[in-house]
Design a protein around this motif. Structure first.
Motif, PDB file in Angstrom:
ATOM      1  N   ALA A  88       0.821  -1.213   0.000  1.00 55.15           N
ATOM      2  CA  ALA A  88       0.000   0.000   0.000  1.00 55.15           C
ATOM      3  C   ALA A  88       0.854   1.262   0.000  1.00 55.15           C
ATOM      4  O   ALA A  88       0.420   2.323  -0.434  1.00 55.15           O
ATOM      5  CB  ALA A  88      -0.936   0.003   1.205  1.00 55.15           C
ATOM      6  N   PRO A 128      -8.847  -4.929 -10.145  1.00 58.10           N
ATOM      7  CA  PRO A 128      -9.836  -4.739 -11.208  1.00 58.10           C
ATOM      8  C   PRO A 128      -9.886  -3.276 -11.656  1.00 58.10           C
ATOM      9  O   PRO A 128      -9.336  -2.404 -10.974  1.00 58.10           O
ATOM     10  CB  PRO A 128     -11.155  -5.139 -10.530  1.00 58.10           C
ATOM     11  N   LEU A 176      -7.260   3.341 -11.593  1.00 62.80           N
ATOM     12  CA  LEU A 176      -6.065   3.438 -10.742  1.00 62.80           C
ATOM     13  C   LEU A 176      -4.930   4.097 -11.517  1.00 62.80           C
ATOM     14  O   LEU A 176      -4.228   4.963 -10.996  1.00 62.80           O
ATOM     15  CB  LEU A 176      -5.656   2.038 -10.277  1.00 62.80           C
ATOM     16  N   SER A 208      -5.806   7.874 -11.900  1.00 61.34           N
ATOM     17  CA  SER A 208      -5.705   8.586 -10.629  1.00 61.34           C
ATOM     18  C   SER A 208      -4.229   8.753 -10.235  1.00 61.34           C
ATOM     19  O   SER A 208      -3.786   9.825  -9.808  1.00 61.34           O
ATOM     20  CB  SER A 208      -6.463   7.784  -9.559  1.00 61.34           C
ATOM     21  N   ALA A 241      -9.989   5.054  -6.599  1.00 66.82           N
ATOM     22  CA  ALA A 241      -8.612   4.694  -6.937  1.00 66.82           C
ATOM     23  C   ALA A 241      -7.629   5.476  -6.061  1.00 66.82           C
ATOM     24  O   ALA A 241      -6.655   4.926  -5.540  1.00 66.82           O
ATOM     25  CB  ALA A 241      -8.356   4.977  -8.420  1.00 66.82           C
ATOM     26  N   VAL A 249      -7.107   4.034  -2.719  1.00 68.33           N
ATOM     27  CA  VAL A 249      -6.141   2.930  -2.724  1.00 68.33           C
ATOM     28  C   VAL A 249      -4.722   3.483  -2.759  1.00 68.33           C
ATOM     29  O   VAL A 249      -3.857   3.086  -1.982  1.00 68.33           O
ATOM     30  CB  VAL A 249      -6.366   2.013  -3.951  1.00 68.33           C
ATOM     31  N   ALA A 305      -3.201   4.833   0.280  1.00 67.43           N
ATOM     32  CA  ALA A 305      -3.176   3.846   1.366  1.00 67.43           C
ATOM     33  C   ALA A 305      -4.289   4.088   2.396  1.00 67.43           C
ATOM     34  O   ALA A 305      -4.154   3.752   3.556  1.00 67.43           O
ATOM     35  CB  ALA A 305      -1.800   3.811   2.041  1.00 67.43           C
ATOM     36  N   ALA A 309      -6.935  -2.382  -0.693  1.00 67.58           N
ATOM     37  CA  ALA A 309      -7.862  -2.079  -1.794  1.00 67.58           C
ATOM     38  C   ALA A 309      -9.201  -2.791  -1.617  1.00 67.58           C
ATOM     39  O   ALA A 309      -9.906  -3.046  -2.583  1.00 67.58           O
ATOM     40  CB  ALA A 309      -7.233  -2.442  -3.143  1.00 67.58           C
ATOM     41  N   TYR A 346     -12.175  -0.880  -2.928  1.00 68.09           N
ATOM     42  CA  TYR A 346     -12.070  -0.763  -4.391  1.00 68.09           C
ATOM     43  C   TYR A 346     -12.493  -2.063  -5.063  1.00 68.09           C
ATOM     44  O   TYR A 346     -13.295  -2.077  -5.994  1.00 68.09           O
ATOM     45  CB  TYR A 346     -10.633  -0.414  -4.770  1.00 68.09           C
ATOM     46  N   ILE A 347     -11.953  -3.151  -4.562  1.00 67.74           N
ATOM     47  CA  ILE A 347     -12.279  -4.458  -5.137  1.00 67.74           C
ATOM     48  C   ILE A 347     -13.762  -4.756  -4.944  1.00 67.74           C
ATOM     49  O   ILE A 347     -14.447  -5.198  -5.873  1.00 67.74           O
ATOM     50  CB  ILE A 347     -11.403  -5.548  -4.508  1.00 67.74           C
ATOM     51  N   PRO A 361      -5.530  -9.595  -4.480  1.00 65.35           N
ATOM     52  CA  PRO A 361      -5.375  -9.862  -3.055  1.00 65.35           C
ATOM     53  C   PRO A 361      -6.526 -10.691  -2.521  1.00 65.35           C
ATOM     54  O   PRO A 361      -7.686 -10.495  -2.890  1.00 65.35           O
ATOM     55  CB  PRO A 361      -5.390  -8.460  -2.448  1.00 65.35           C
TER      56      PRO A 361
END
Ligand SMILES: [Zn+2]
Ligand SMILES: [Zn+2]
Ligand SMILES: [Zn+2]
Lengths: 604, 604
Positions: free
Chosen positions: A490, A523, A528, A531, B559, B562, B565, B570, B573-574, B590
């Motif tokens: 992270a 995903p 991501l 950003s 995003a 994530v 941190a 995440a 997000y996931i 993960p």
């Protein structure tokens, strides 16, 4: 042969006067049409000596030897391909005898009359060999320096310049011929040529022939902000006037010389005349410029790459530069198969698409297991030389592939990459230096992928220390901030952004990232990536290796350019988006036209 | 009446023992079914005195007066609505006489039996008036403190607490009754209630009745990390057993008291018993806890807002909190017309949509030219009390509107905003303090929209200095970084981001932005907003006022959570994206389950 240093010292003191036209002067003195000028001169040594003398007496600091066409391809047209050494040696000696030791003799080199690979049928190494032969003759004849002139093909100019460097390194002026539209016959513009040639080792760069003083002045003005070397110009005596089959240049000596101060102000450092100019033109010019202070190059290095037809500044105060990453077979089955089969349709398609998607540079990697990488990179470079104007990023794990590419690439390339891995670093740095390439400094060391910004910074300092010994400055490198995946750590994005901030704000070099690695294993990677790109741009990122077909990523990049004040008055943003999906804002958008061109000074 | 300070000092030394059940003890002593307990006690003073005495002798530090139902609505059921003052005064005196001066008497207040506006038909101010009447009686009777207990409606508890503050400010315990599912009858959970009540001025907060020790222990454990005040608990003697029409609680005193240490460890500060507990239960409990060290509140302030049914931490180490901006008629013709007409369909629709789009809070503004803002805000708040669980941000240019909203809002609100404009600041700060609201500190001054970060910082310091005098800490405010449009000043985004960085990293408060202003006047505003949001998140932004229907913006926010941190592994997000548009990554995502709940300590 004069040392480079002696000529450079002189250039700091004054604007050097070059001679004027040779061909028209010889014709006046009786040279008939249809003969080989070089052979005719050898048979009429007093006549060419008279011309050299006249220019010397007129005030030329440098006269060009009468060896313009004295290469094996031109002489072959007169059955004298085997006389290259002799013709060059003798004509050089003749010039020397004519002007004495105080006036410098430049060994004159021009085109073979063939376009060179990848633009024509003359293989690059054959061109280099032909010029080497001529250069050996000129050196034997005692020239002080070389001038590669009236070149219409940047690749042929590169071949000649490499031949000088590899045969008889000496001060070398390279001047190309630009049509009125500002391009050479095969499309090179003055700034791209300047970037390519000065990085490859030309000691002075400029233009001659084809245009009169007015148009040529504009080329010098365009080049000056980017020049790390003195600039040379030899304009014609105005515009040509055709009379039957003959061409006349009517601009008189006084009118011609009256342009001198403007050239001086524009920063020309070597100035003479081309077609139609006479010893009188040079005399008037020399007198006009007698007390004109020279403007030396404003910079010692330039963050920029070029192709044969365009250039891209990699300076830090501009919108983020996007390197299209798609020309890379890693993980792409179809592209792998095509490259192995020597097919180019996918390469062509991806190139076109990335150009349409507004990539600024293209990364080129042909690494497929089992491929002949050197052949593959030659083929791909040959295709790309005409398929795209975008400058290329040479990407390979193999030193040999990079060397092949650098030698052939008709511009200034960016190498991806040179890391702290000892052996490769020691082989690649001299290569990059020899071909004047920029390189991406990747902070990896042998057996180490550093996790922290601090450790990356230490590796950057170490590699840069080595690079300086080869003459590299911070303008010549772009430092990779090293993206690791957020899914496994992270804190990885924070360490990368910290590295980026250090690169641009402290170390003060360009900073690049291969953006997409950050989202590996997660995903909806596009969000991501986008950003992270905005964050990296805020942190100082100047370049990104990315897939320009990712619309969100590119849109976020354009927005970040505005928000980091790199897209002045949002001009590029408005230009890109206006007209597409209506504005959500009121009608009071800034009135500035979207395409306001930046002056070179603003861009730098 | 004891001073608050005296009780607080005591709470630092020991866990205070509260008394046990009153009703069951009165029944044992002969109180028949169907009578009014308060009136019966007045007629049988020795009996209730005996119960008080028994609890005092058992070791209770505080006994509750027998005034549970002594409000005008309950007494009216027995024709005694006009006896409120007298009943409360006499029963308080009776308790005092029974236990003497060393044991504290808490004036007991409970429900009117009606749900209060906006959840029921009893107008809020009528509830406040009724409780004020009871409180006056209790005060005349000489109670040391107040306890508002067995409340099932957070709004009724608020009315009672405000009545104490406005009638006779004294140490006040507020305990609600939570069903086994952890909610009050109309849906409030313990943490939301804690946040609402402690910010409104309750001196101790907790729970009583409905559950036995095991379930209630969990409520105390849940509340403790968020408590700025001591926590109180009065569990029943286990689970009820029905026998015919009668309810029995069978947990014996020793078993009951054996839960004491766990309550002490969980951080309870006041502990007694509810239904089914007897003086024996309290004696055992007091003995068990004789030497248990008290755990005072871990914090003096908490960055959090609440509604009647949920709460939202506004601490800095969590994903960005999004305030939905759509409930604002500015520039929205249709919403203006509906509000003017007193219609609510658009408000309802926008509320539902913003909730679906995962806004965390909702900004509410009813400012339309010509509207009765106070009526409009009452109507909208009434609707939203049942239409959404999301905490609200009260947004108005009018002090009166904000006051009306704060008084009625059944939670802890966030005020948008208090600026450095002198007159409004001086009126709003005391209001915010009285109702315990958080506020957005907007760095504007009279006649000044500061352009630089430095000037904004100066205004923040000035307003914060004033706010401290009203007891506000940095946890109680969120500072607005002030977004200006990039189109008119290219440096505006940089100044805003610099302000944000200062707010979170130096000043150490939460930071908020009204994102969309940055793109005013430019096309494709969404990309500018999203890109700016990522940059602001990197700079430390903790909250954004935005339109959550902007998918790109919300995706970039997720995003950025994530990448900064703030979204551990995440997971969020996931959870949000997995299953939608297939992952571009390998299968090795993960393994952490997406919905891993954070413990309260981790969240803080
Ligand atoms: Zn040819
Ligand atoms: Zn010419
Ligand atoms: Zn009870």
């Amino acid at each position: 042969m004069k040392s480079k240093e002696a000529i450079r010292r002189l250039l700091k003191k004054k604007i050097l006067i070059l001679d004027g036209a040779m061909g028209t002067e010889l014709q006046k003195r009786g040279m008939p049409g249809g003969v080989c000028p070089e052979l005719w001169c050898l048979e009429n040594p007093d006549i060419i000596a008279d011309v050299h003398k006249a220019y010397g007496q007129a005030g030329a600091d440098i006269v060009y030897s009468g060896t313009f066409g004295a290469n094996r391809y031109k002489l072959a047209q007169y059955g004298s391909a085997d006389q290259v050494l002799e013709v060059n040696r003798e004509l050089a000696r003749l010039a020397r005898r004519a002007v004495g030791q105080k006036i410098r003799v430049a060994g004159d080199i021009s085109s073979t009359g063939h376009f060179v690979e990848p633009f024509g049928d003359l293989p690059f190494e054959e061109a280099v060999a032909a010029f080497s032969e001529q250069i050996r003759g000129l050196a034997e004849g005692g020239v002080d320096l070389f001038v590669i002139e009236t070149m219409m093909d940047i690749q042929e100019a590169r071949a000649a310049l490499l031949a000088v460097k590899e045969t008889c390194p000496a001060f070398t002026i390279v001047t190309l011929t630009y049509e009125n539209g500002g391009r050479t016959l095969n499309g090179t513009d003055p700034i791209s040529a300047l970037i390519t040639l000065q990085s490859l080792g030309a000691d002075a760069v400029g233009c001659n022939c084809s245009t009169g003083p007015e148009a040529m002045l504009a080329f010098i003005e365009a080049m000056k902000p980017y020049a790390t070397v003195p600039l040379a110009a030899k304009p014609n005596a105005g515009l040509p006037r055709l009379e039957g089959e003959e061409t006349f240049f009517d601009m008189d000596a006084a009118t011609f010389a009256a342009h001198g101060p403007a050239f001086a102000a524009a920063g020309v450092n070597l100035l003479g005349g081309c077609c139609g100019t006479t010893p009188d033109h040079i005399r008037f010019l020399a007198e006009t410029l007698r007390n004109a202070p020279p403007r030396p190059p404003v910079r010692t290095a330039l963050s920029a790459v070029s192709s044969a037809r365009s250039y891209r500044l990699l300076t830090r105060n501009q919108p983020l530069v996007v390197v299209g990453e798609r020309l890379n077979p890693t993980g792409k089955k179809a592209l792998q198969q095509e490259l192995l089969a020597g097919k180019m349709s996918l390469v062509r398609q991806m190139t076109r698409e990335q150009e349409q998607q507004q990539a600024d540079l293209l990364d080129v990697n042909v690494g497929v297991p089992g491929i002949d990488e050197e052949k593959a990179i030659r083929d791909v470079l040959a295709l790309l030389a005409t398929a795209t104007e975008l400058p290329l990023v040479i990407d390979s794990a193999k030193v040999e592939t990079i060397e092949t590419a650098l030698r052939l690439y008709p511009g200034r390339a960016l190498i991806n990459s040179i890391s702290g891995e000892k052996e490769k670093c020691e082989r690649l740095l001299p290569l990059a230096a020899r071909y004047g390439a920029m390189f991406i400094l990747l902070p990896l060391a042998d057996g180490e992928v550093p996790e922290t910004a601090d450790r990356r910074i230490a590796i950057v300092r170490e590699v840069y220390g080595k690079a300086r010994r080869f003459g590299f400055s911070k303008e010549d490198i772009v430092v990779d901030g090293l993206v690791m995946t957020a899914a496994t750590n992270a804190q990885a994005p924070a360490e990368t952004l910290k590295t980026i901030s250090w690169i641009t704000n402290r170390f003060q070099a360009g900073a690049i990232l291969g953006i997409s690695n950050v989202s590996f294993g997660l995903p909806e990677r596009n969000w991501l990536n986008a950003s992270f790109l905005a964050m990296a741009q805020l942190s100082g990122l100047t370049m990104a290796i990315a897939n320009p077909s990712m619309e969100e990523l590119m849109a976020i990049k354009r927005a970040a350019d505005v928000l980091t004040a790199k897209d002045a008055q949002a001009a590029a943003y408005i230009a890109h988006f206006a007209g597409r999906a209506g504005s959500q804002g009121p009608a009071a958008a800034p009135a500035t036209p979207a395409s306001t061109p930046q002056s070179p000074e603003e861009k730098l």
